[in-house]
Design an enzyme around this catalytic site. Structure first.
Site, PDB file in Angstrom:
ATOM      1  N   LYS A  19       0.123  -9.548   9.180  1.00  0.00           N
ATOM      2  CA  LYS A  19      -0.315  -8.366   9.247  1.00  0.00           C
ATOM      3  C   LYS A  19      -0.912  -8.553   9.522  1.00  0.00           C
ATOM      4  O   LYS A  19      -2.333  -8.014   8.671  1.00  0.00           O
ATOM      5  CB  LYS A  19       0.653  -7.617   7.819  1.00  0.00           C
ATOM      6  CG  LYS A  19       0.798  -6.505   7.707  1.00  0.00           C
ATOM      7  CD  LYS A  19       1.689  -5.296   6.419  1.00  0.00           C
ATOM      8  CE  LYS A  19       1.353  -3.661   7.724  1.00  0.00           C
ATOM      9  NZ  LYS A  19       1.538  -2.984   5.988  1.00  0.00           N
ATOM     10  N   TYR A  56     -13.098  -4.066  -1.786  1.00  0.00           N
ATOM     11  CA  TYR A  56     -13.861  -3.257  -2.660  1.00  0.00           C
ATOM     12  C   TYR A  56     -15.472  -4.709  -3.279  1.00  0.00           C
ATOM     13  O   TYR A  56     -15.899  -4.580  -2.196  1.00  0.00           O
ATOM     14  CB  TYR A  56     -13.321  -3.119  -4.300  1.00  0.00           C
ATOM     15  CG  TYR A  56     -15.062  -2.529  -4.508  1.00  0.00           C
ATOM     16  CD1 TYR A  56     -15.320  -1.538  -4.616  1.00  0.00           C
ATOM     17  CD2 TYR A  56     -15.051  -3.085  -5.593  1.00  0.00           C
ATOM     18  CE1 TYR A  56     -16.520  -0.293  -5.135  1.00  0.00           C
ATOM     19  CE2 TYR A  56     -16.576  -2.549  -5.940  1.00  0.00           C
ATOM     20  CZ  TYR A  56     -16.984  -1.269  -6.100  1.00  0.00           C
ATOM     21  OH  TYR A  56     -18.193  -0.864  -6.484  1.00  0.00           O
ATOM     22  N   ILE A 105       5.352  -4.480  10.693  1.00  0.00           N
ATOM     23  CA  ILE A 105       5.197  -4.095   8.783  1.00  0.00           C
ATOM     24  C   ILE A 105       5.287  -2.433   8.997  1.00  0.00           C
ATOM     25  O   ILE A 105       4.225  -1.822   9.129  1.00  0.00           O
ATOM     26  CB  ILE A 105       4.566  -5.031   7.933  1.00  0.00           C
ATOM     27  CG1 ILE A 105       5.093  -6.564   8.059  1.00  0.00           C
ATOM     28  CG2 ILE A 105       4.411  -3.861   6.336  1.00  0.00           C
ATOM     29  CD1 ILE A 105       4.324  -6.950   7.471  1.00  0.00           C
ATOM     30  N   ARG A 112      -9.120   0.296   5.124  1.00  0.00           N
ATOM     31  CA  ARG A 112      -9.213   0.261   3.654  1.00  0.00           C
ATOM     32  C   ARG A 112      -9.616  -1.047   2.542  1.00  0.00           C
ATOM     33  O   ARG A 112     -10.132  -0.712   1.753  1.00  0.00           O
ATOM     34  CB  ARG A 112      -7.007   0.404   3.145  1.00  0.00           C
ATOM     35  CG  ARG A 112      -6.552   1.525   3.784  1.00  0.00           C
ATOM     36  CD  ARG A 112      -5.068   1.487   2.732  1.00  0.00           C
ATOM     37  NE  ARG A 112      -4.465   2.107   3.124  1.00  0.00           N
ATOM     38  CZ  ARG A 112      -4.295   3.845   2.354  1.00  0.00           C
ATOM     39  NH1 ARG A 112      -4.878   3.451   1.345  1.00  0.00           N
ATOM     40  NH2 ARG A 112      -3.069   4.197   2.496  1.00  0.00           N
ATOM     41  N   THR A 144       1.080  -0.967  -0.043  1.00  0.00           N
ATOM     42  CA  THR A 144       0.102  -0.264  -0.351  1.00  0.00           C
ATOM     43  C   THR A 144       1.215   1.332   0.365  1.00  0.00           C
ATOM     44  O   THR A 144       0.949   2.561  -0.866  1.00  0.00           O
ATOM     45  CB  THR A 144      -0.725   0.324   1.254  1.00  0.00           C
ATOM     46  OG1 THR A 144      -1.711  -1.170   1.451  1.00  0.00           O
ATOM     47  CG2 THR A 144      -1.645   1.330   1.360  1.00  0.00           C
ATOM     48  N   TYR A 184      -2.758 -10.599   5.200  1.00  0.00           N
ATOM     49  CA  TYR A 184      -2.180  -8.880   5.490  1.00  0.00           C
ATOM     50  C   TYR A 184      -3.820  -8.297   5.753  1.00  0.00           C
ATOM     51  O   TYR A 184      -4.662  -8.319   4.792  1.00  0.00           O
ATOM     52  CB  TYR A 184      -2.241  -8.161   4.332  1.00  0.00           C
ATOM     53  CG  TYR A 184      -1.785  -6.608   4.501  1.00  0.00           C
ATOM     54  CD1 TYR A 184      -2.255  -6.017   5.691  1.00  0.00           C
ATOM     55  CD2 TYR A 184      -1.632  -5.349   3.566  1.00  0.00           C
ATOM     56  CE1 TYR A 184      -2.020  -4.638   5.771  1.00  0.00           C
ATOM     57  CE2 TYR A 184      -1.437  -4.261   3.599  1.00  0.00           C
ATOM     58  CZ  TYR A 184      -1.989  -3.693   5.250  1.00  0.00           C
ATOM     59  OH  TYR A 184      -1.531  -2.106   5.361  1.00  0.00           O
TER      60      TYR A 184
END
Length: 298
Positions: free
Chosen positions: A161, A107, A203, A138, A44, A133
């Site tokens: 993560k 999405y 991270i 987001r 990202t 992740y």
């Protein structure tokens, strides 16, 4: 087994938006010099959403070539299309990346079974270590603890993560996922606490700017030095916050630009840091000990 301070690396760009390969190589060398454990490239923070497939693959292969085995390279290969994630993960394997980081499909809001099948399919077809992740802020998609534990049974799914900031998730994952499964913080503000509770590293966005201090904080937390880790984290807390005054990676790229390490390029729909936010971030950079050049930017 990757432990410690892992940098979610920015992708430097010229003002035109083209990738600045010279600055990218310099960042890789800087992190090697300062003891960073690993680099996540084209995640990202590396603007994976604005890079084309060919660019994405080239960034990974170039970073592997520059690293020459001196630092672990983790390729961001997630996508909301399983076939695209497969292609990127296969390319990372071909480039000899050490591992991959795969964000939850964004999405399209898959079910937990859809998430399991997505990750299990990629792990089955591409024999490279893979890190899950989870960043629901987001993606609008939350990988549950139960699905994480189910996926942890797959041999080449080696870690998670977690960017939820929910420290209550740490204990069940650490206790039930197995000794070979690694848990990494994906939220700088709570990274020290996550490691102290049994996690294995961070991270980090902040580590782009203060890699040496991030290394030190992670080392203290891994060693069980609660007072030392928390003191370093408290010192860095203003920076953790300032680097999210606008959407990541807008502030961190401007901070590195202000430090003279990269140019000011960023790709639409991302825009440079607003003029109003710049004095505050500059003040925080000085507060935490970042050396700001007195000469022109790169």
């Amino acid at each position: 087994m990757i432990k410690g301070s892992i940098v979610a690396l920015v992708t430097p760009m010229h003002a035109s938006g083209e990738i600045d390969w010279v600055a990218l190589e310099a960042l890789v060398e800087w992190h090697i010099e300062l003891g960073t454990a690993a680099l996540v490239v084209v995640g990202t923070t590396g603007e994976s959403a604005t890079l084309g497939f060919d660019e994405h693959k080239r960034v990974v292969s170039q970073c592997v070539a520059w690293a020459r085995g001196r630092i672990v390279i983790i390729a961001g290969t997630g996508a909301n299309c399983t076939r695209e994630a497969l292609e990127l993960t296969e390319s990372a394997l071909a480039s000899k990346a050490d591992a991959c980081l795969l964000v939850t499909p964004y999405y399209n809001k898959p079910t937990q079974e859809g998430l399991y099948q997505h990750y299990a399919t990629i792990a089955k077809h591409v024999p490279i270590p893979q890190i899950l992740y989870n960043v629901p802020g987001r993606t609008c998609c939350d990988l549950s603890v139960e699905t994480t534990l189910r996926l942890a049974k797959i041999a080449n799914i080696i870690g998670l993560k977690d960017a939820t900031g929910d420290l209550e998730r740490v204990r069940p994952i650490v206790e039930q996922a197995g000794d070979d499964f690694r848990l990494y913080s994906g939220e700088d503000a709570t990274a020290a606490e996550l490691i102290l509770r049994g996690g294995h590293g961070s991270i980090s966005v902040t580590a782009n700017v203060v890699p040496d201090q991030s290394v030190a904080m992670c080392q203290k937390a891994l060693a069980g030095d609660e007072a030392g880790a928390r003191a370093l984290n408290d010192h860095l807390m203003p920076l953790h916050r300032a680097l999210f005054v606008e959407s990541n990676p807008i502030p961190v790229k401007w901070a590195l630009y202000e430090m003279g390490r990269i140019s000011d390029g960023i790709r639409l729909p991302l825009t440079p840091l607003s003029e109003a936010a710049r004095p505050g971030l500059r003040e925080v950079l000085e507060e935490v000990g970042c050396a700001l050049p007195q000469v022109a930017h790169v």
